[in-house]
Motif scaffolding. Structure first.
Motif, mmCIF file in Angstrom:
data_model
loop_
_atom_site.group_PDB
_atom_site.id
_atom_site.type_symbol
_atom_site.label_atom_id
_atom_site.label_comp_id
_atom_site.label_asym_id
_atom_site.label_seq_id
_atom_site.Cartn_x
_atom_site.Cartn_y
_atom_site.Cartn_z
ATOM 1 N N VAL A 4 0.823 -1.203 0.000
ATOM 2 C CA VAL A 4 0.000 0.000 0.000
ATOM 3 C C VAL A 4 0.862 1.260 0.000
ATOM 4 C CG1 VAL A 4 -1.749 1.283 1.297
ATOM 5 C CG2 VAL A 4 -1.881 -1.201 1.180
ATOM 6 N N LEU A 5 2.021 1.190 0.630
ATOM 7 C CA LEU A 5 2.866 2.369 0.794
ATOM 8 C C LEU A 5 3.899 2.531 -0.321
ATOM 9 C CD1 LEU A 5 3.443 2.279 4.653
ATOM 10 C CD2 LEU A 5 1.710 3.518 3.356
ATOM 11 N N LEU A 6 3.810 1.721 -1.383
ATOM 12 C CA LEU A 6 4.759 1.870 -2.493
ATOM 13 C C LEU A 6 4.623 3.235 -3.165
ATOM 14 C CD1 LEU A 6 4.839 -1.623 -4.251
ATOM 15 C CD2 LEU A 6 6.502 -0.624 -2.674
ATOM 16 N N SER A 7 3.413 3.792 -3.151
ATOM 17 C CA SER A 7 3.242 5.122 -3.745
ATOM 18 C C SER A 7 4.062 6.153 -2.974
ATOM 19 C CB SER A 7 1.767 5.511 -3.767
ATOM 20 O OG SER A 7 1.210 5.476 -2.469
ATOM 21 N N ASN A 8 4.205 5.969 -1.651
ATOM 22 C CA ASN A 8 5.050 6.873 -0.861
ATOM 23 C C ASN A 8 6.513 6.719 -1.236
ATOM 24 O OD1 ASN A 8 2.707 7.549 0.430
ATOM 25 N ND2 ASN A 8 3.220 6.632 2.393
ATOM 26 N N VAL A 9 6.922 5.473 -1.506
ATOM 27 C CA VAL A 9 8.301 5.234 -1.938
ATOM 28 C C VAL A 9 8.540 5.903 -3.287
ATOM 29 C CG1 VAL A 9 9.986 3.460 -2.581
ATOM 30 C CG2 VAL A 9 8.448 3.076 -0.650
ATOM 31 N N LEU A 10 7.592 5.738 -4.207
ATOM 32 C CA LEU A 10 7.729 6.343 -5.527
ATOM 33 C C LEU A 10 7.785 7.868 -5.432
ATOM 34 C CD1 LEU A 10 7.819 6.071 -8.581
ATOM 35 C CD2 LEU A 10 5.313 5.981 -8.599
ATOM 36 N N ALA A 11 6.980 8.432 -4.537
ATOM 37 C CA ALA A 11 6.950 9.890 -4.384
ATOM 38 C C ALA A 11 8.167 10.418 -3.638
ATOM 39 C CB ALA A 11 5.676 10.307 -3.654
ATOM 40 N N GLY A 12 8.930 9.517 -2.990
ATOM 41 C CA GLY A 12 10.123 9.935 -2.267
ATOM 42 C C GLY A 12 9.889 10.290 -0.819
ATOM 43 N N SER A 13 8.649 10.097 -0.317
ATOM 44 C CA SER A 13 8.366 10.422 1.084
ATOM 45 C C SER A 13 8.702 9.268 2.023
ATOM 46 C CB SER A 13 6.894 10.813 1.253
ATOM 47 O OG SER A 13 6.028 9.785 0.807
ATOM 48 N N SER A 14 8.950 8.078 1.475
ATOM 49 C CA SER A 14 9.392 6.935 2.280
ATOM 50 C C SER A 14 10.516 6.220 1.543
ATOM 51 C CB SER A 14 8.245 5.937 2.526
ATOM 52 O OG SER A 14 7.220 6.497 3.289
ATOM 53 N N ARG A 15 11.413 5.602 2.303
ATOM 54 C CA ARG A 15 12.457 4.778 1.706
ATOM 55 C C ARG A 15 12.000 3.328 1.664
ATOM 56 N NH1 ARG A 15 14.868 7.647 5.600
ATOM 57 N NH2 ARG A 15 15.239 5.781 6.864
ATOM 58 N N PRO A 16 12.512 2.518 0.750
ATOM 59 C CA PRO A 16 12.076 1.119 0.652
ATOM 60 C C PRO A 16 12.152 0.367 1.975
ATOM 61 C CG PRO A 16 13.381 1.675 -1.272
ATOM 62 C CD PRO A 16 13.450 2.865 -0.348
ATOM 63 N N PHE A 25 3.341 -1.135 -12.305
ATOM 64 C CA PHE A 25 3.539 -0.590 -10.963
ATOM 65 C C PHE A 25 2.798 -1.496 -9.991
ATOM 66 C CE2 PHE A 25 2.483 3.074 -7.853
ATOM 67 C CZ PHE A 25 3.599 2.771 -7.091
ATOM 68 N N ARG A 26 3.534 -2.499 -9.481
ATOM 69 C CA ARG A 26 2.893 -3.482 -8.618
ATOM 70 C C ARG A 26 3.768 -3.904 -7.451
ATOM 71 N NH1 ARG A 26 -1.465 -5.091 -6.165
ATOM 72 N NH2 ARG A 26 -1.545 -7.318 -5.750
ATOM 73 N N THR A 27 5.039 -4.209 -7.724
ATOM 74 C CA THR A 27 5.934 -4.747 -6.710
ATOM 75 C C THR A 27 6.997 -3.723 -6.314
ATOM 76 O OG1 THR A 27 7.548 -5.653 -8.268
ATOM 77 C CG2 THR A 27 5.621 -7.034 -7.746
ATOM 78 N N GLY A 46 -6.293 5.015 -14.831
ATOM 79 C CA GLY A 46 -6.685 6.083 -13.930
ATOM 80 C C GLY A 46 -7.447 5.597 -12.718
ATOM 81 N N GLY A 47 -7.099 4.402 -12.245
ATOM 82 C CA GLY A 47 -7.618 3.940 -10.975
ATOM 83 C C GLY A 47 -6.754 4.454 -9.844
ATOM 84 N N LEU A 48 -6.937 3.875 -8.654
ATOM 85 C CA LEU A 48 -6.224 4.335 -7.466
ATOM 86 C C LEU A 48 -4.714 4.305 -7.673
ATOM 87 C CD1 LEU A 48 -6.859 5.170 -4.487
ATOM 88 C CD2 LEU A 48 -6.483 2.786 -3.884
ATOM 89 N N LEU A 49 -4.195 3.179 -8.163
ATOM 90 C CA LEU A 49 -2.749 3.023 -8.295
ATOM 91 C C LEU A 49 -2.185 3.945 -9.373
ATOM 92 C CD1 LEU A 49 -0.756 1.270 -6.763
ATOM 93 C CD2 LEU A 49 -0.859 -0.391 -8.616
ATOM 94 N N GLY A 50 -2.904 4.092 -10.477
ATOM 95 C CA GLY A 50 -2.429 4.961 -11.550
ATOM 96 C C GLY A 50 -2.324 6.405 -11.114
ATOM 97 N N ILE A 51 -3.312 6.857 -10.327
ATOM 98 C CA ILE A 51 -3.285 8.236 -9.826
ATOM 99 C C ILE A 51 -2.114 8.430 -8.876
ATOM 100 C CG2 ILE A 51 -4.537 9.892 -8.388
ATOM 101 C CD1 ILE A 51 -7.116 8.683 -9.632
ATOM 102 N N GLU A 52 -1.904 7.462 -7.997
ATOM 103 C CA GLU A 52 -0.786 7.568 -7.063
ATOM 104 C C GLU A 52 0.544 7.581 -7.816
ATOM 105 O OE1 GLU A 52 -1.366 4.363 -4.349
ATOM 106 O OE2 GLU A 52 -2.885 5.422 -3.184
ATOM 107 N N ALA A 53 0.653 6.749 -8.864
ATOM 108 C CA ALA A 53 1.884 6.720 -9.651
ATOM 109 C C ALA A 53 2.105 8.053 -10.358
ATOM 110 C CB ALA A 53 1.833 5.578 -10.665
ATOM 111 N N ALA A 54 1.050 8.584 -10.981
ATOM 112 C CA ALA A 54 1.179 9.844 -11.716
ATOM 113 C C ALA A 54 1.554 10.985 -10.782
ATOM 114 C CB ALA A 54 -0.125 10.151 -12.440
ATOM 115 N N ARG A 55 0.904 11.043 -9.619
ATOM 116 C CA ARG A 55 1.216 12.113 -8.670
ATOM 117 C C ARG A 55 2.636 11.964 -8.139
ATOM 118 N NH1 ARG A 55 2.681 16.021 -7.105
ATOM 119 N NH2 ARG A 55 2.116 17.190 -5.226
ATOM 120 N N ALA A 73 -0.709 0.838 -14.959
ATOM 121 C CA ALA A 73 -1.511 0.702 -13.744
ATOM 122 C C ALA A 73 -2.932 0.345 -14.191
ATOM 123 C CB ALA A 73 -1.493 1.985 -12.937
ATOM 124 N N CYS A 74 -3.036 -0.796 -14.844
ATOM 125 C CA CYS A 74 -4.273 -1.210 -15.513
ATOM 126 C C CYS A 74 -5.110 -2.181 -14.683
ATOM 127 C CB CYS A 74 -3.945 -1.852 -16.868
ATOM 128 S SG CYS A 74 -2.960 -0.801 -17.955
#
Length: 468
Positions: free
Chosen positions: A42-54, A123-125, A151-160, A232-233
């Motif tokens: 669930v928190l991978l979007s935070n890792v992608l955004a740079g707010s969390s480390r792996p 964008f899954r693992t 443009g579901g939940l994961l796609g929006i998180e990835a884009a942001r 993110a399909c």
């Protein structure tokens, strides 16, 4: 008793910890296809955004398994279930006997069958996330663009997340508005306008025909330029292992209220499981199922009756909560709605028989906690509907502060933690969020309850004159 768990993700790792809490002696083996330790997907979007480390999204480390006498094999993919001899067989030839078997195989990313799709990154693992970050850094340095398909939940998180890294991003989505499963048309449009203000170009109602070297080709021939393409399909339950073993499979592995398959010695939980015709794709149901299955496996009596879903979008500068039957209109229910598109605000209540059956809250709102509690508990609503959307305008007391929140109110949806449990944890000595999280797991799911937990802990300390 020999318990084997196939899948060391969020569901499997939680089940193992729940079983070990209940039974210190059961022989437990967990086999995970991924080579890394379990992590919070669930928190991978935070890792992608740079707010969390792996390393900050890990769930259990290697020392936990050793200290709790659990045999864990990472990078060990199960290829076959031998139900006659009660063994699972891994791809490298390992045979592991079981008395009880739990399938927690999760889901795989859906990869559309279009030309050139191998150029894109799903964008899954955690591995996917690290590949995307490396590619995004290179693309940003070269002044390139990114395209997100979905443009579901994961796609929006990835884009942001990519936009937050300074990369120009275009999001393309087949449906007419974003997050069409959770949002009505206007909410989807307001969300799109909010994202556009944050640097994400939104294209809805379009379909990708192929991925090319310089971008995504749409079915109408238009090229959406992008050097980095993210998929993110959606996801699909991993059911092949169960199906080949002869277990009943529909969309997911079919289970009963004890989470058993049609073979009573085999359970299924999480995103691979189908209960009462529903396959859940969120963490809270997976963890609820893990708790029920752990009770049953260790000789207790427990039943899973389904989950009430609350979807939270975890993207910087975007506040969104959606729950229940959000698509209903006035012809089927009482609907209370407020929209202020210039401020990115949209609020909707769906009420039936005096009870909240759905809600959308987009934009900053102090009503989220109260409405989530009302939805989760299914209790009657106060007559002042506007006061539910705007607690500050209501003369009636609502649970917008720790003082007014009842002890039975659920604070952490992912882990089913109530205010009363947080209070009991505080009384036992936990004086900060970390202590509460260690004792109750509150805040360790999607993390959106952290402010509420901090507020309760701070209020309790203040009542006793304790400085923190």
């Amino acid at each position: 008793m020999r318990l084997v768990v196939v899948g060391n993700g969020m569901a499997g790792s939680r089940l193992v910890s729940e079983v070990r809490t209940r039974d210190p002696h059961m022989k437990i083996t967990i086999l995970g296809a991924e080579t890394c330790q379990p992590y919070n997907r669930v928190l991978l979007s935070n890792v992608l955004a740079g707010s969390s480390r792996p390393e900050q999204v890990r769930l259990l480390d290697a020392s936990w398994y050793e200290s709790h006498d659990v045999t864990a094999a990472f990078g060990s993919t199960v290829a076959h279930i031998d139900r006659e001899t009660r063994h699972v067989v891994t791809e490298d030839g390992r045979r592991e006997p079981y008395d009880l078997l739990v399938l927690a195989t999760g889901s795989d990313a859906i990869v559309p069958p279009i030309p050139g799709v191998e150029r894109a990154i799903p964008f899954r693992t955690l591995d996917d996330c690290e590949r995307i970050m490396d590619s995004a850094d290179q693309a940003h340095a070269a002044g390139q663009r990114a395209v997100v398909i979905g443009g579901g939940l994961l796609g929006i998180e990835a884009a942001r997340g990519l936009a937050g890294r300074g990369l120009p991003v275009t999001l393309v989505h087949l449906a007419g508005h974003l997050m069409e499963r959770q949002l009505d048309v206007e909410a989807g449009e307001v969300l799109g306008e909010t994202l556009a203000g944050l640097g994400v170009d939104i294209r809805t109602g379009v379909s990708a025909a192929g991925v090319e070297a310089d971008g995504v080709r749409l079915t109408d021939g238009e090229l959406i330029e992008g050097d980095l393409v993210i998929l993110a399909c959606g996801v699909r339950p991993v059911t092949k292992l169960a199906a080949e073993a002869g277990l009943e499979v529909r969309r997911g592995v079919v289970v009963d209220d004890e989470l058993r398959t049609d073979d009573p010695s085999i359970f299924a939980i999480g995103e691979c499981a189908e209960h009462a015709g529903t396959v859940y794709g969120l963490v809270a149901p997976a963890w609820e199922q893990a708790t029920v299955a752990a009770d049953v496996i260790t000789g207790g009596k427990a039943l899973y009756r389904g989950s009430r879903l609350v979807t939270r979008l975890k993207a910087k500068s975007v506040e969104l909560a959606a729950m229940g039957e959000t698509q209903l209109g006035e012809e089927h229910a009482e609907v209370v709605r407020f929209s202020h598109r210039a401020r990115g605000t949209y609020r909707k209540l769906v009420i039936r028989d005096g009870r909240l059956v759905g809600a959308i809250l987009l934009g900053e709102s102090d009503a989220v906690g109260t409405l989530t509690q009302l939805f989760d508990r299914g209790g009657p609503l106060p007559g002042d509907r506007a006061g539910l959307l705007f607690p500050g305008l209501s003369s009636a007391p609502v649970a917008d502060s720790p003082t007014l929140i009842p002890d039975a109110a659920k604070i952490c949806q992912c882990n089913n933690v109530t205010k009363g449990q947080i209070r009991a944890c505080w009384e036992a000595g936990a004086r900060d969020v970390a202590g509460v999280a260690a004792a109750t797991r509150a805040t360790t799911g999607c993390g959106t309850c952290r402010d509420a937990v901090e507020g309760i802990v701070g209020w309790l300390c203040e009542q006793e004159g304790i400085s923190v």
